[in-house]
Design a protein around this motif. Structure first.
Motif, PDB file in Angstrom:
ATOM      1  N   GLN A  78       0.833  -1.205   0.000  1.00 59.97           N
ATOM      2  CA  GLN A  78       0.000   0.000   0.000  1.00 59.97           C
ATOM      3  C   GLN A  78       0.867   1.254   0.000  1.00 59.97           C
ATOM      4  O   GLN A  78       0.524   2.247  -0.651  1.00 59.97           O
ATOM      5  CB  GLN A  78      -0.953  -0.012   1.201  1.00 59.97           C
ATOM      6  CG  GLN A  78      -1.925   1.159   1.244  1.00 59.97           C
ATOM      7  CD  GLN A  78      -2.769   1.272  -0.029  1.00 59.97           C
ATOM      8  OE1 GLN A  78      -3.255   0.270  -0.544  1.00 59.97           O
ATOM      9  NE2 GLN A  78      -2.915   2.490  -0.553  1.00 59.97           N
ATOM     10  N   GLU A  81       1.585   2.562  -3.254  1.00 59.84           N
ATOM     11  CA  GLU A  81       0.467   3.214  -3.963  1.00 59.84           C
ATOM     12  C   GLU A  81       0.257   4.619  -3.391  1.00 59.84           C
ATOM     13  O   GLU A  81       0.525   5.604  -4.037  1.00 59.84           O
ATOM     14  CB  GLU A  81      -0.809   2.372  -3.805  1.00 59.84           C
ATOM     15  CG  GLU A  81      -0.675   0.936  -4.269  1.00 59.84           C
ATOM     16  CD  GLU A  81      -0.423   0.798  -5.763  1.00 59.84           C
ATOM     17  OE1 GLU A  81      -0.791   1.722  -6.515  1.00 59.84           O
ATOM     18  OE2 GLU A  81       0.164  -0.231  -6.182  1.00 59.84           O
ATOM     19  N   ASN A  92     -11.317   4.848  -1.330  1.00 57.78           N
ATOM     20  CA  ASN A  92     -10.152   4.080  -1.767  1.00 57.78           C
ATOM     21  C   ASN A  92     -10.439   2.596  -1.609  1.00 57.78           C
ATOM     22  O   ASN A  92     -11.295   2.200  -0.815  1.00 57.78           O
ATOM     23  CB  ASN A  92      -8.887   4.522  -1.010  1.00 57.78           C
ATOM     24  CG  ASN A  92      -8.956   4.226   0.473  1.00 57.78           C
ATOM     25  OD1 ASN A  92      -8.867   3.079   0.896  1.00 57.78           O
ATOM     26  ND2 ASN A  92      -9.139   5.271   1.289  1.00 57.78           N
ATOM     27  N   PRO A  94      -8.773  -0.130  -0.380  1.00 61.79           N
ATOM     28  CA  PRO A  94      -8.656  -0.863   0.899  1.00 61.79           C
ATOM     29  C   PRO A  94      -9.812  -0.554   1.855  1.00 61.79           C
ATOM     30  O   PRO A  94     -10.311  -1.467   2.533  1.00 61.79           O
ATOM     31  CB  PRO A  94      -7.326  -0.363   1.488  1.00 61.79           C
ATOM     32  CG  PRO A  94      -6.561   0.184   0.339  1.00 61.79           C
ATOM     33  CD  PRO A  94      -7.560   0.676  -0.657  1.00 61.79           C
ATOM     34  N   PRO A 306      -5.657   4.530   4.057  1.00 61.22           N
ATOM     35  CA  PRO A 306      -5.417   3.320   3.260  1.00 61.22           C
ATOM     36  C   PRO A 306      -4.391   2.361   3.871  1.00 61.22           C
ATOM     37  O   PRO A 306      -4.550   1.141   3.744  1.00 61.22           O
ATOM     38  CB  PRO A 306      -4.895   3.870   1.925  1.00 61.22           C
ATOM     39  CG  PRO A 306      -5.379   5.285   1.854  1.00 61.22           C
ATOM     40  CD  PRO A 306      -5.423   5.767   3.272  1.00 61.22           C
ATOM     41  N   LEU A 307      -3.385   2.881   4.529  1.00 61.03           N
ATOM     42  CA  LEU A 307      -2.397   1.975   5.147  1.00 61.03           C
ATOM     43  C   LEU A 307      -3.052   1.147   6.246  1.00 61.03           C
ATOM     44  O   LEU A 307      -2.846  -0.070   6.337  1.00 61.03           O
ATOM     45  CB  LEU A 307      -1.242   2.767   5.762  1.00 61.03           C
ATOM     46  CG  LEU A 307      -0.184   3.357   4.836  1.00 61.03           C
ATOM     47  CD1 LEU A 307       0.828   4.135   5.667  1.00 61.03           C
ATOM     48  CD2 LEU A 307       0.502   2.273   4.032  1.00 61.03           C
ATOM     49  N   ALA A 310      -5.368  -1.400   4.723  1.00 57.63           N
ATOM     50  CA  ALA A 310      -4.623  -2.511   4.114  1.00 57.63           C
ATOM     51  C   ALA A 310      -4.149  -3.472   5.209  1.00 57.63           C
ATOM     52  O   ALA A 310      -4.217  -4.694   5.047  1.00 57.63           O
ATOM     53  CB  ALA A 310      -3.437  -1.981   3.319  1.00 57.63           C
TER      54      ALA A 310
END
Ligand SMILES: *Cc1c(COP(=O)(O)O)cnc(C)c1O
Length: 422
Positions: A78, A81, A92, A94, A306-307, A310
């Motif tokens: 991730q 990205e 997003n 994830p 997002p991290l 993920a």
């Protein structure tokens, strides 16, 4: 860097302010802060290479161990990205996949909406605001109070702290947050005026910060029935109990109860990153539809990160790939036998052992409120890292902990008990 740890400790004492910590003691000349340098599976290592079993899962967050290859890889992928972008007006992959994956963990048509935030306190705060606004939107604005329990812990933001029932943590701010009626048990609900209650909030099965105190069987079912009878919502705070800790994915499964709102955090990302979720039903969600005036104006800069999402998706995948839940009954039984043996080997030293799945609290006898802390300091010298709640030592290592590692942790605790006296 031979004196890197020294430097960390000096900088820390000069500038940091630690959570839940009397800082005078922390900064005292004689106190040497433990500097954690790395982790591997159920172990943590300090800056001198000494190894510790992570006996409280890094304050109840870690699930599959530190540096789990699959979660590491998911976060790294991730990172290639994007690390973060605002969730206001964008989405997003994830985050969307995580919402679907979380909803799929519950019976269909129950907790199907997912609101993302940052930590346990904000997940609870969000549930409280959703409950209040829900009743404003559905013509019952008089429902503006909450019922919570003595000994409860739901986080430290002002709303979440208002629910809390631990005098040392919460007493100072009593009455300054949302209106709350605290009761000792389900029976205490008899004295509550139900028409003013927006929601009943509880840590299902076990109160964590109270020292791993177990609720009598049937508590959740009784609360669900009370809420249904009286038109109030049921909020379950599974911030600590979620993600396998009790032996099932969620504590509420033990009693076949689904709440109207659920708060998740701590183990959501496998203990990797701060991310939280407030789950709710279609009925509640739909009350917020119909234009700007009804929308839920609540959010945080890092919502939908997002991290974190993920990491959370990878956490759920590991549950499937490693069949984590299927391995738990044997480990839980092993832990039970180990705790019994610890008790038997230390006659008169242990007041009570409480266990719920992979969560254990060992309450030391004749404690003065500092015995637990001294036992934890001693246990550290034997390779076990954990924290007490007053005179209760918490033992809840990550779910990946092997039976041999459980024995190792309990041996360290036993050695600590042999050393520490009142
Ligand atoms: C830890 C905890 C919280 C608060 O979570 P934070 O991430 O520390 O804000 C809320 N409820 C329960 C049951 C907890 O154990």
């Amino acid at each position: 860097m031979p004196d890197g740890g020294m430097e960390t400790a000096e900088l820390d004492k000069a500038h940091l302010w630690h959570p839940f910590t009397p800082m005078g003691d922390w900064c005292a000349r004689g106190h040497e802060p433990l500097v954690i340098a790395r982790g591997e599976g159920a172990y943590l290592f300090d800056d001198r290479g000494r190894r510790y079993l992570d006996g409280n899962s890094s304050i109840w967050t870690n699930i599959h161990g530190h540096r789990h290859p699959a979660i590491d890889a998911a976060v790294r992928a991730q990172l290639d990205e994007v690390a973060h972008c605002s969730f206001l007006g964008t989405t997003n992959a994830p985050a969307a996949e995580l919402a679907a994956a979380l909803a799929a963990l519950f019976p269909s048509n129950t907790l199907e909406r997912v609101f993302l935030s940052d930590d346990g306190s904000t997940a609870v705060e969000c549930a409280l605001k959703m409950a209040l606004q829900f009743f404003q939107l559905t013509g019952e604005p008089g429902r503006r109070g909450f019922v919570s329990f003595e000994g409860a812990y739901h986080g430290d933001t002002l709303g979440a702290a208002a629910l809390g029932g631990i005098p040392l943590f919460h007493g100072r701010f009593d009455g300054l947050g949302v209106p709350v009626r605290r009761v000792a048990s389900v029976a205490g609900l008899d004295g509550v005026e139900p028409g003013a209650v927006a929601a009943v909030v509880i840590e299902p099965l076990v109160q964590g910060a109270a020292g791993m105190r177990l609720w009598p069987a049937g508590t959740l079912r009784d609360l669900r029935a009370w809420c249904d009878r009286n038109g109030a919502l049921l909020v379950l705070d599974e911030v600590m109990t979620g993600f396998g800790r009790t032996g099932r994915m969620f504590a509420c499964e033990h009693e076949g109860v689904t709440p109207d709102l659920m708060a998740l955090a701590k183990g959501l990302t496998g203990g990797y990153l701060p991310l939280a979720a407030t789950l709710t039903t279609r009925r509640i969600y739909e009350a917020f539809l119909g234009g700007r005036e009804r929308a839920f104006y609540y959010g945080h800069s890092y919502s939908g990160n997002p991290l974190g999402c993920a990491a959370a998706l990878a956490n759920l995948r590991v549950f499937e790939d490693e069949k984590t839940l299927a391995a738990l009954p044997a480990k839980i039984e092993h832990l039970r036998r180990g705790l019994d043996a610890l008790d038997a080997a230390h006659p008169g030293r242990i007041a009570e052992v409480r266990q719920c799945g992979m969560i254990a609290g060992v309450e030391l006898a004749g404690g003065d409120g500092t015995l637990g802390a001294r036992a934890c300091t001693a246990a550290r010298r034997h390779g076990l890292l954990t924290r007490p709640v007053l005179d209760t030592v918490v033992f809840m290592p990550p779910l990946c902990t092997t039976p041999e590692q459980i024995d190792e942790g309990l041996r360290a605790l036993g050695a600590a008990l042999d050393e520490v006296r009142l």
